[in-house]
Design a protein around this motif. Structure first.
Motif, PDB file in Angstrom:
ATOM      1  N   THR A 232       0.817  -1.212   0.000  1.00  0.00           N
ATOM      2  CA  THR A 232       0.000   0.000   0.000  1.00  0.00           C
ATOM      3  C   THR A 232       0.851   1.262   0.000  1.00  0.00           C
ATOM      4  O   THR A 232       0.575   2.215  -0.732  1.00  0.00           O
ATOM      5  CB  THR A 232      -0.932   0.008   1.229  1.00  0.00           C
ATOM      6  OG1 THR A 232      -1.749  -1.166   1.185  1.00  0.00           O
ATOM      7  CG2 THR A 232      -1.823   1.235   1.231  1.00  0.00           C
TER       8      THR A 232
ATOM      9  N   ARG B 169       2.082   2.475  -3.344  1.00  0.00           N
ATOM     10  CA  ARG B 169       1.093   2.797  -4.378  1.00  0.00           C
ATOM     11  C   ARG B 169       0.689   4.266  -4.307  1.00  0.00           C
ATOM     12  O   ARG B 169      -0.088   4.738  -5.118  1.00  0.00           O
ATOM     13  CB  ARG B 169      -0.123   1.882  -4.252  1.00  0.00           C
ATOM     14  CG  ARG B 169       0.297   0.455  -4.571  1.00  0.00           C
ATOM     15  CD  ARG B 169      -0.712  -0.637  -4.544  1.00  0.00           C
ATOM     16  NE  ARG B 169      -2.030  -0.418  -4.078  1.00  0.00           N
ATOM     17  CZ  ARG B 169      -2.608  -1.134  -3.105  1.00  0.00           C
ATOM     18  NH1 ARG B 169      -1.907  -2.048  -2.462  1.00  0.00           N
ATOM     19  NH2 ARG B 169      -3.852  -0.934  -2.777  1.00  0.00           N
TER      20      ARG B 169
ATOM     21  N   LEU C 274      -5.127   3.381  -4.255  1.00  0.00           N
ATOM     22  CA  LEU C 274      -5.519   2.156  -3.562  1.00  0.00           C
ATOM     23  C   LEU C 274      -6.331   1.216  -4.435  1.00  0.00           C
ATOM     24  O   LEU C 274      -6.385   0.012  -4.160  1.00  0.00           O
ATOM     25  CB  LEU C 274      -6.312   2.514  -2.310  1.00  0.00           C
ATOM     26  CG  LEU C 274      -5.604   3.411  -1.288  1.00  0.00           C
ATOM     27  CD1 LEU C 274      -6.457   3.575  -0.038  1.00  0.00           C
ATOM     28  CD2 LEU C 274      -4.230   2.864  -0.926  1.00  0.00           C
ATOM     29  N   ASP C 275      -6.956   1.736  -5.479  1.00  0.00           N
ATOM     30  CA  ASP C 275      -7.781   0.893  -6.344  1.00  0.00           C
ATOM     31  C   ASP C 275      -6.964   0.211  -7.434  1.00  0.00           C
ATOM     32  O   ASP C 275      -7.520  -0.524  -8.259  1.00  0.00           O
ATOM     33  CB  ASP C 275      -8.897   1.729  -6.987  1.00  0.00           C
ATOM     34  CG  ASP C 275      -8.363   2.883  -7.832  1.00  0.00           C
ATOM     35  OD1 ASP C 275      -7.231   3.354  -7.553  1.00  0.00           O
ATOM     36  OD2 ASP C 275      -9.061   3.308  -8.763  1.00  0.00           O
ATOM     37  N   LYS C 276      -5.641   0.441  -7.442  1.00  0.00           N
ATOM     38  CA  LYS C 276      -4.764  -0.164  -8.445  1.00  0.00           C
ATOM     39  C   LYS C 276      -3.657  -0.906  -7.718  1.00  0.00           C
ATOM     40  O   LYS C 276      -2.589  -0.354  -7.453  1.00  0.00           O
ATOM     41  CB  LYS C 276      -4.207   0.915  -9.382  1.00  0.00           C
ATOM     42  CG  LYS C 276      -5.296   1.631 -10.164  1.00  0.00           C
ATOM     43  CD  LYS C 276      -4.750   2.788 -10.981  1.00  0.00           C
ATOM     44  CE  LYS C 276      -5.871   3.500 -11.730  1.00  0.00           C
ATOM     45  NZ  LYS C 276      -5.380   4.682 -12.472  1.00  0.00           N
ATOM     46  N   PRO C 277      -3.892  -2.175  -7.376  1.00  0.00           N
ATOM     47  CA  PRO C 277      -2.980  -2.889  -6.485  1.00  0.00           C
ATOM     48  C   PRO C 277      -1.597  -3.188  -7.047  1.00  0.00           C
ATOM     49  O   PRO C 277      -0.694  -3.515  -6.280  1.00  0.00           O
ATOM     50  CB  PRO C 277      -3.736  -4.185  -6.172  1.00  0.00           C
ATOM     51  CG  PRO C 277      -4.715  -4.354  -7.282  1.00  0.00           C
ATOM     52  CD  PRO C 277      -5.090  -2.972  -7.710  1.00  0.00           C
TER      53      PRO C 277
ATOM     54  N   SER D 235      -3.933  -3.594 -12.501  1.00  0.00           N
ATOM     55  CA  SER D 235      -4.430  -4.766 -11.786  1.00  0.00           C
ATOM     56  C   SER D 235      -3.335  -5.810 -11.596  1.00  0.00           C
ATOM     57  O   SER D 235      -2.369  -5.880 -12.357  1.00  0.00           O
ATOM     58  CB  SER D 235      -5.587  -5.402 -12.570  1.00  0.00           C
ATOM     59  OG  SER D 235      -5.103  -6.037 -13.744  1.00  0.00           O
TER      60      SER D 235
ATOM     61  N   ALA E  46      -9.270   5.212   3.953  1.00  0.00           N
ATOM     62  CA  ALA E  46      -9.938   3.978   3.536  1.00  0.00           C
ATOM     63  C   ALA E  46     -10.276   3.110   4.737  1.00  0.00           C
ATOM     64  O   ALA E  46     -11.354   2.511   4.817  1.00  0.00           O
ATOM     65  CB  ALA E  46      -9.052   3.217   2.548  1.00  0.00           C
TER      66      ALA E  46
END
Length: 443
Positions: free
Chosen positions: A228, A231, A235-238, A244, A436
């Protein structure tokens, strides 16, 4: 800088031929090493060196070996910088080496704001190339990582730092209980993430910072850039904050990487989050010892709270459903509005405001970066004075390490969540995962 201005020209004359030194500038950032950009004879270069001789103590290999590895990677088709010379004692500049400078973007914020379409595929492909480097090309001094021994060393470090952080104890115990079988070792970069890659309009341009390279499990590299913290809010793109995991793994395997084991990937995601939590604590130890007395060290030392928050988010699925749904206990009550003479918190705020208004606008280059770090440090102090939040609980951490307490204990997960939220709000209030977690935990 004056010493470098005098000492660099003879070195460059020897390794690159005649020229004149110009535009010598300390680059911002660099948690472990100094980087200096300069021009010589019409070319652009970067000097990478240690901030002190003491800072290299305890490392498995020095800059000559690191430079040899970077050269081997470059020769093997990896987008590693081109090393042109390695410092010796007689050069008088400490320990380090000089590379040709790659002109591309390195700032994660700028890269992630508009990544080139090929970047996820590039990252997977480049990692497969690193892992495919033949053993014969890798310097013999590069160590082989024994995962069980490395985990035991992390545990020993945790105990030496007090052994009193329950979230870290939780990660240590989980890693002990989920230790994977040894993997066939490959060259692991060890720091493959945003911040250590350079990107241009065509995609990945360079892979930097090879000081943590070793032989080990390929999944360690696969996981590290997906933490995390690396990034940078995406957060929506691990996968590196870019895309993805499916696309990342597919690109890695298509370029010759071994099939990805998702369970092994998660192990290394937890392990490296634990590793960086302890790495942050170690930064504080480096400051205390005098090895590196920069303000940045103590500020990074307080980023442990980010990793503790991430550890709980990674491991909370191991708690019973009822515990995951349990409400959080309240935060400690905040102090009332101050009266009378200025409080310590208000005095710190006054100094912080003065730095921002009077000093930062006049600073340049690395000096401006240092002022920003100092302001960040004072911000932590202000919030800490106001909240009185602590993360230490030696008895609970010991019970978790010993297996006497698990996430099945009623109320434990809620307690750990609350502590992580409150501590991160003091130390890293802008950390994206904090918002989050608050939303997910109703905190």
């Amino acid at each position: 800088m004056s010493d470098l201005s005098t000492l660099l020209p003879p070195f460059m004359m020897r390794v690159a031929g005649a020229g004149d030194l110009s535009n010598l500038t300390r680059l911002s950032g660099g948690a472990n090493m100094e980087s200096w950009a300069f021009d010589w004879g019409g070319g652009a270069y970067v000097l990478r060196r240690a901030p002190s001789a003491e800072y290299m103590e305890g490392r498995p290999y020095g800059h000559p070996v690191e430079a040899a590895l970077v050269r081997a990677a470059h020769a093997g088709g990896v987008k590693a910088p081109e090393v042109i010379g390695v410092l010796s004692d007689s050069d008088g500049m400490g320990t380090g080496y000089v590379m040709r400078r790659v002109i591309a973007e390195v700032s994660p914020a700028k890269i992630l704001a508009s990544p080139p379409p090929s970047l996820v595929a590039d990252l997977g492909r480049e990692l497969a190339l690193i892992h495919a480097l033949p053993r014969a090309a890798i310097p013999a001094e590069i160590p082989v990582m024994d995962t069980a021994a490395a985990l035991a060393e992390l545990k020993a470090r945790f105990l030496s730092y007090g052994g009193d952080r329950p979230a870290i104890a939780l990660a240590v115990k989980w890693c002990e209980d989920h230790l994977p079988e040894p993997a066939d070792p490959v060259l692991v970069h060890g720091d493959y993430r945003m911040g250590n890659v350079m990107v241009d309009a065509d995609g990945l341009a360079a892979v930097l910072d090879w000081e943590l390279a070793h032989l080990g499990d390929a999944h360690e590299d696969l996981a590290f850039g997906c933490m995390t913290v690396w990034r940078f809010g995406m957060l929506d793109k691990p996968a590196f904050g870019v895309g993805s995991l499916d696309d990342y793994f597919a690109a890695y395997e298509a370029a010759g990487g071994r099939p990805v084991d998702r369970d092994r990937f998660k192990y290394w995601l937890v392990y490296r989050t634990l590793w960086w939590a302890l790495g942050c604590l170690q930064m504080g130890q480096a400051w205390r010892s005098g090895a590196d007395t920069t303000v940045e060290r103590v500020v990074v030392g307080r980023r442990t709270a980010e990793q503790e928050l991430d550890i709980i988010r990674l491991l909370e699925d191991g708690a019973p459903a009822a515990e995951r749904a349990a409400p959080l206990p309240p935060s400690p009550a905040a102090a009332g509005a101050p009266v009378g003479e200025p409080t310590t918190q208000e005095m710190v705020q006054a100094v912080r405001d003065w730095l921002g208004e009077a000093i930062k606008p006049q600073a340049e280059g690395h000096g401006k970066f240092q002022v920003a770090v100092a302001m960040n440090a004072l911000g932590i102090v202000m919030r800490d004075l106001g909240a009185g939040i602590r993360a230490e609980d030696k008895a609970l951490a010991g019970d978790i390490l010993a297996g006497r307490v698990t996430l099945a204990k009623p109320g434990l997960l809620a307690r750990l969540r609350r502590a992580a939220l409150d501590k991160c709000a003091v130390d890293s209030p802008k950390y994206a995962a904090l918002a989050a977690a608050r939303a997910a935990w109703n905190g």
